[in-house]
Design a protein around this motif. Structure first.
Motif, PDB file in Angstrom:
ATOM      1  N   ASP A 252      29.608  28.804  -9.060  1.00  0.00           N
ATOM      2  CA  ASP A 252      28.234  28.931  -8.557  1.00  0.00           C
ATOM      3  C   ASP A 252      28.178  29.866  -7.363  1.00  0.00           C
ATOM      4  OD1 ASP A 252      27.231  27.262 -10.477  1.00  0.00           O
ATOM      5  OD2 ASP A 252      27.388  25.459  -9.228  1.00  0.00           O
ATOM      6  N   GLU A 253      29.151  29.728  -6.455  1.00  0.00           N
ATOM      7  CA  GLU A 253      29.233  30.592  -5.302  1.00  0.00           C
ATOM      8  C   GLU A 253      30.653  30.529  -4.756  1.00  0.00           C
ATOM      9  OE1 GLU A 253      26.230  28.949  -2.723  1.00  0.00           O
ATOM     10  OE2 GLU A 253      27.704  27.694  -1.665  1.00  0.00           O
ATOM     11  N   LEU A 254      31.025  31.593  -4.050  1.00  0.00           N
ATOM     12  CA  LEU A 254      32.367  31.658  -3.476  1.00  0.00           C
ATOM     13  C   LEU A 254      32.292  32.267  -2.086  1.00  0.00           C
ATOM     14  CD1 LEU A 254      34.469  33.019  -6.488  1.00  0.00           C
ATOM     15  CD2 LEU A 254      34.718  30.755  -5.431  1.00  0.00           C
ATOM     16  N   ALA A 255      33.036  31.677  -1.152  1.00  0.00           N
ATOM     17  CA  ALA A 255      33.203  32.294   0.158  1.00  0.00           C
ATOM     18  C   ALA A 255      34.043  33.555  -0.004  1.00  0.00           C
ATOM     19  CB  ALA A 255      33.879  31.327   1.122  1.00  0.00           C
ATOM     20  N   LEU A 256      33.910  34.478   0.953  1.00  0.00           N
ATOM     21  CA  LEU A 256      34.605  35.757   0.816  1.00  0.00           C
ATOM     22  C   LEU A 256      36.102  35.572   0.622  1.00  0.00           C
ATOM     23  CD1 LEU A 256      32.885  38.164   3.378  1.00  0.00           C
ATOM     24  CD2 LEU A 256      32.236  37.568   1.051  1.00  0.00           C
ATOM     25  N   ASP A 257      36.717  34.685   1.386  1.00  0.00           N
ATOM     26  CA  ASP A 257      38.167  34.524   1.293  1.00  0.00           C
ATOM     27  C   ASP A 257      38.587  33.773   0.038  1.00  0.00           C
ATOM     28  OD1 ASP A 257      38.447  35.952   3.602  1.00  0.00           O
ATOM     29  OD2 ASP A 257      38.825  34.221   4.898  1.00  0.00           O
ATOM     30  N   GLU A 258      37.641  33.139  -0.651  1.00  0.00           N
ATOM     31  CA  GLU A 258      37.933  32.553  -1.961  1.00  0.00           C
ATOM     32  C   GLU A 258      37.735  33.593  -3.069  1.00  0.00           C
ATOM     33  OE1 GLU A 258      35.037  29.439  -1.814  1.00  0.00           O
ATOM     34  OE2 GLU A 258      36.542  27.914  -1.329  1.00  0.00           O
ATOM     35  N   ASP A 266      46.138  41.698  -3.891  1.00  0.00           N
ATOM     36  CA  ASP A 266      46.655  42.065  -2.570  1.00  0.00           C
ATOM     37  C   ASP A 266      45.607  41.871  -1.473  1.00  0.00           C
ATOM     38  OD1 ASP A 266      45.020  44.091  -3.508  1.00  0.00           O
ATOM     39  OD2 ASP A 266      46.334  45.741  -2.894  1.00  0.00           O
ATOM     40  N   TYR A 267      44.575  41.073  -1.776  1.00  0.00           N
ATOM     41  CA  TYR A 267      43.552  40.801  -0.765  1.00  0.00           C
ATOM     42  C   TYR A 267      44.144  40.022   0.405  1.00  0.00           C
ATOM     43  CZ  TYR A 267      39.394  38.728   1.421  1.00  0.00           C
ATOM     44  OH  TYR A 267      38.424  38.327   2.321  1.00  0.00           O
ATOM     45  N   THR A 268      43.924  40.516   1.602  1.00  0.00           N
ATOM     46  CA  THR A 268      44.254  39.780   2.830  1.00  0.00           C
ATOM     47  C   THR A 268      43.054  39.930   3.754  1.00  0.00           C
ATOM     48  OG1 THR A 268      45.393  41.739   3.687  1.00  0.00           O
ATOM     49  CG2 THR A 268      46.756  40.028   2.682  1.00  0.00           C
ATOM     50  N   PRO A 269      42.579  38.848   4.353  1.00  0.00           N
ATOM     51  CA  PRO A 269      41.299  38.889   5.088  1.00  0.00           C
ATOM     52  C   PRO A 269      41.178  40.026   6.074  1.00  0.00           C
ATOM     53  CG  PRO A 269      42.040  36.629   4.861  1.00  0.00           C
ATOM     54  CD  PRO A 269      43.155  37.494   4.327  1.00  0.00           C
ATOM     55  N   ASP A 270      42.255  40.341   6.801  1.00  0.00           N
ATOM     56  CA  ASP A 270      42.175  41.368   7.843  1.00  0.00           C
ATOM     57  C   ASP A 270      42.877  42.655   7.444  1.00  0.00           C
ATOM     58  OD1 ASP A 270      40.779  39.647   9.625  1.00  0.00           O
ATOM     59  OD2 ASP A 270      42.684  38.658  10.111  1.00  0.00           O
ATOM     60  N   GLY A 271      43.256  42.773   6.159  1.00  0.00           N
ATOM     61  CA  GLY A 271      44.001  43.937   5.719  1.00  0.00           C
ATOM     62  C   GLY A 271      43.110  45.061   5.225  1.00  0.00           C
ATOM     63  N   VAL A 291      23.975  40.674  -6.921  1.00  0.00           N
ATOM     64  CA  VAL A 291      24.495  39.518  -6.186  1.00  0.00           C
ATOM     65  C   VAL A 291      23.658  39.341  -4.923  1.00  0.00           C
ATOM     66  CG1 VAL A 291      26.844  39.973  -7.027  1.00  0.00           C
ATOM     67  CG2 VAL A 291      26.160  40.779  -4.757  1.00  0.00           C
ATOM     68  N   GLU A 292      23.836  38.188  -4.307  1.00  0.00           N
ATOM     69  CA  GLU A 292      23.219  37.949  -3.010  1.00  0.00           C
ATOM     70  C   GLU A 292      24.235  37.293  -2.100  1.00  0.00           C
ATOM     71  OE1 GLU A 292      19.790  35.679  -3.913  1.00  0.00           O
ATOM     72  OE2 GLU A 292      20.865  33.811  -4.323  1.00  0.00           O
ATOM     73  N   LEU A 293      24.118  37.555  -0.797  1.00  0.00           N
ATOM     74  CA  LEU A 293      25.023  37.018   0.208  1.00  0.00           C
ATOM     75  C   LEU A 293      24.255  36.067   1.110  1.00  0.00           C
ATOM     76  CD1 LEU A 293      26.860  40.325   1.214  1.00  0.00           C
ATOM     77  CD2 LEU A 293      27.682  38.531  -0.312  1.00  0.00           C
ATOM     78  N   ALA A 294      24.910  34.991   1.491  1.00  0.00           N
ATOM     79  CA  ALA A 294      24.284  34.013   2.391  1.00  0.00           C
ATOM     80  C   ALA A 294      25.301  33.632   3.458  1.00  0.00           C
ATOM     81  CB  ALA A 294      23.831  32.787   1.615  1.00  0.00           C
ATOM     82  N   ASP A 295      24.885  33.673   4.702  1.00  0.00           N
ATOM     83  CA  ASP A 295      25.756  33.296   5.812  1.00  0.00           C
ATOM     84  C   ASP A 295      25.630  31.808   6.072  1.00  0.00           C
ATOM     85  OD1 ASP A 295      24.945  36.402   7.393  1.00  0.00           O
ATOM     86  OD2 ASP A 295      26.815  35.855   6.377  1.00  0.00           O
ATOM     87  N   GLY A 296      26.715  31.065   5.844  1.00  0.00           N
ATOM     88  CA  GLY A 296      26.726  29.632   6.100  1.00  0.00           C
ATOM     89  C   GLY A 296      27.284  29.320   7.475  1.00  0.00           C
ATOM     90  N   ASP A 297      27.455  28.036   7.738  1.00  0.00           N
ATOM     91  CA  ASP A 297      27.978  27.634   9.043  1.00  0.00           C
ATOM     92  C   ASP A 297      29.410  28.093   9.239  1.00  0.00           C
ATOM     93  OD1 ASP A 297      25.581  26.421   9.600  1.00  0.00           O
ATOM     94  OD2 ASP A 297      26.224  24.446   8.851  1.00  0.00           O
ATOM     95  N   ASP A 298      30.186  28.055   8.165  1.00  0.00           N
ATOM     96  CA  ASP A 298      31.610  28.353   8.288  1.00  0.00           C
ATOM     97  C   ASP A 298      31.991  29.712   7.712  1.00  0.00           C
ATOM     98  OD1 ASP A 298      32.114  24.926   7.408  1.00  0.00           O
ATOM     99  OD2 ASP A 298      32.138  25.821   9.419  1.00  0.00           O
ATOM    100  N   THR A 300      30.591  33.333   5.017  1.00  0.00           N
ATOM    101  CA  THR A 300      29.636  34.016   4.157  1.00  0.00           C
ATOM    102  C   THR A 300      29.997  33.727   2.709  1.00  0.00           C
ATOM    103  OG1 THR A 300      29.291  35.794   5.755  1.00  0.00           O
ATOM    104  CG2 THR A 300      28.701  36.262   3.457  1.00  0.00           C
ATOM    105  N   VAL A 301      28.996  33.397   1.903  1.00  0.00           N
ATOM    106  CA  VAL A 301      29.243  33.119   0.494  1.00  0.00           C
ATOM    107  C   VAL A 301      28.470  34.121  -0.366  1.00  0.00           C
ATOM    108  CG1 VAL A 301      29.679  30.662   0.879  1.00  0.00           C
ATOM    109  CG2 VAL A 301      27.372  31.444   0.312  1.00  0.00           C
ATOM    110  N   ALA A 302      29.007  34.371  -1.549  1.00  0.00           N
ATOM    111  CA  ALA A 302      28.361  35.282  -2.511  1.00  0.00           C
ATOM    112  C   ALA A 302      28.034  34.521  -3.777  1.00  0.00           C
ATOM    113  CB  ALA A 302      29.295  36.453  -2.821  1.00  0.00           C
TER     114      ALA A 302
END
Length: 306
Positions: A252-258, A266-271, A291-298, A300-302
């Motif tokens: 349904d939705e995924l946070a960026l790091d998920e 080879d995804y690394t958050p700060d790479g 797609v749409e992006l939403a900023d949550g408390d913890d 950003t999810v897509a």
């Protein structure tokens, strides 16, 4: 003869036309969209064929029509399902799926289920430019102008020394096309460029019907206008966009790091391929309305846009 004529005056236009049509009708590649005059089916084939090899399009075209056999059924479909299908089939830029879906809605809502029959009318459909409009008018309604694509330019340049100029190609193609026969003529001349007058020509092997008149065949000089090449798919931004859509179809939705590791191993958050890179990719998809992006408390999810 018109003062604006581009073809050499000594060229027997009627003989050239007859030779090409007879060659095409005797034997040509059997693509299923050549066996129909349904404008919806032809539009789907034309949109799919953009930057995709025709042999790969056949299975996708048949599967698409099996799922959405009419403009009405496509208009009723969920856009995310259409985009997901497009991505799964690796058919290129997903915004073409969105445009095709919107065009189907126009056919239903604005045209009472009937396709416009002329190139100008067809260009009122979302995502349908001059080339696609003319192709649909030609192959569905036999009411198009002479098609000029990369293959046709190559044929005209080699055979009749038409200068590398878009206006000259348009005039030469129009001179040659028999009035009222756009369906068979445009199929035939594109077939000639696709199987005989390729970048590496196969004149004798393919039995080119224009060898009698062809300047290149006579001189051995087979230079032609530059032909743009399709960028490699593996590792391309187009491939990454497709992976984003596929992942968001599954969840349904995924946070960026998920989402990131599902797009690139080879995804690394700060790479180099991290959050900043992924945000750029998602921003492009958001601009395309996919797609749409939403900023949550913890985080950003897509998610796919409904």
């Amino acid at each position: 003869m018109s003062e604006d004529a581009v073809l050499p005056p000594e060229v027997d236009r009627e003989a050239v036309r007859t030779a090409l049509v007879e060659w095409y009708e005797a034997d040509h590649r059997a693509f299923p969209w050549r066996e129909t005059d349904d404008p919806y089916e032809i539009l789907v084939s034309e949109v799919m064929s953009q930057q995709t090899q025709l042999d790969r399009v056949v299975d996708a075209w048949e599967a698409f029509l099996g799922r959405w056999p009419t403009a009405e059924s496509l208009a009723d479909a969920d856009r995310s399902e259409v985009v997901g299908f497009w991505s799964d089939q690796r058919l290129g830029y997903n915004n073409r799926a969105r445009y095709l879906h919107e065009a189907a809605g126009q056919i239903v809502d604005e045209f009472d289920g009937e396709f416009p029959r002329t190139p100008d009318g067809l260009q009122s459909l979302m995502g349908v430019g001059p080339y696609t409009a003319n192709a649909v008018a030609s192959f569905a309604f036999n009411a198009g102008d002479a098609v000029v694509d990369t293959n046709v330019k190559r044929v005209l340049h080699r055979a009749f020394s038409v200068p590398d100029d878009d206006a000259a190609f348009e005039r030469a193609a129009s001179e040659l096309m028999p009035a009222g026969d756009s369906r068979v003529w445009n199929n035939a001349i594109m077939e000639l460029g696709g199987v005989a007058c390729e970048q590496v020509p196969r004149c004798d092997e393919a039995g080119c019907p224009w060898r009698t008149w062809c300047d290149a065949y006579e001189t051995g000089d087979f230079t032609a206008p530059d032909v743009p090449t399709q960028p490699a798919f593996e590792g391309s931004r187009r491939q990454m966009r497709g992976r984003v859509i596929s992942a968001l179809k599954e969840y349904d939705e995924l946070a960026l790091d998920e989402l990131g590791p599902r797009v690139r191993v080879d995804y690394t958050p700060d790479g180099e391929y991290g959050r900043e890179w992924l945000r750029g990719l998602l921003s492009d998809l958001a601009d395309d309305g996919l797609v749409e992006l939403a900023d949550g408390d913890d985080a950003t999810v897509a998610r796919l846009r409904a």
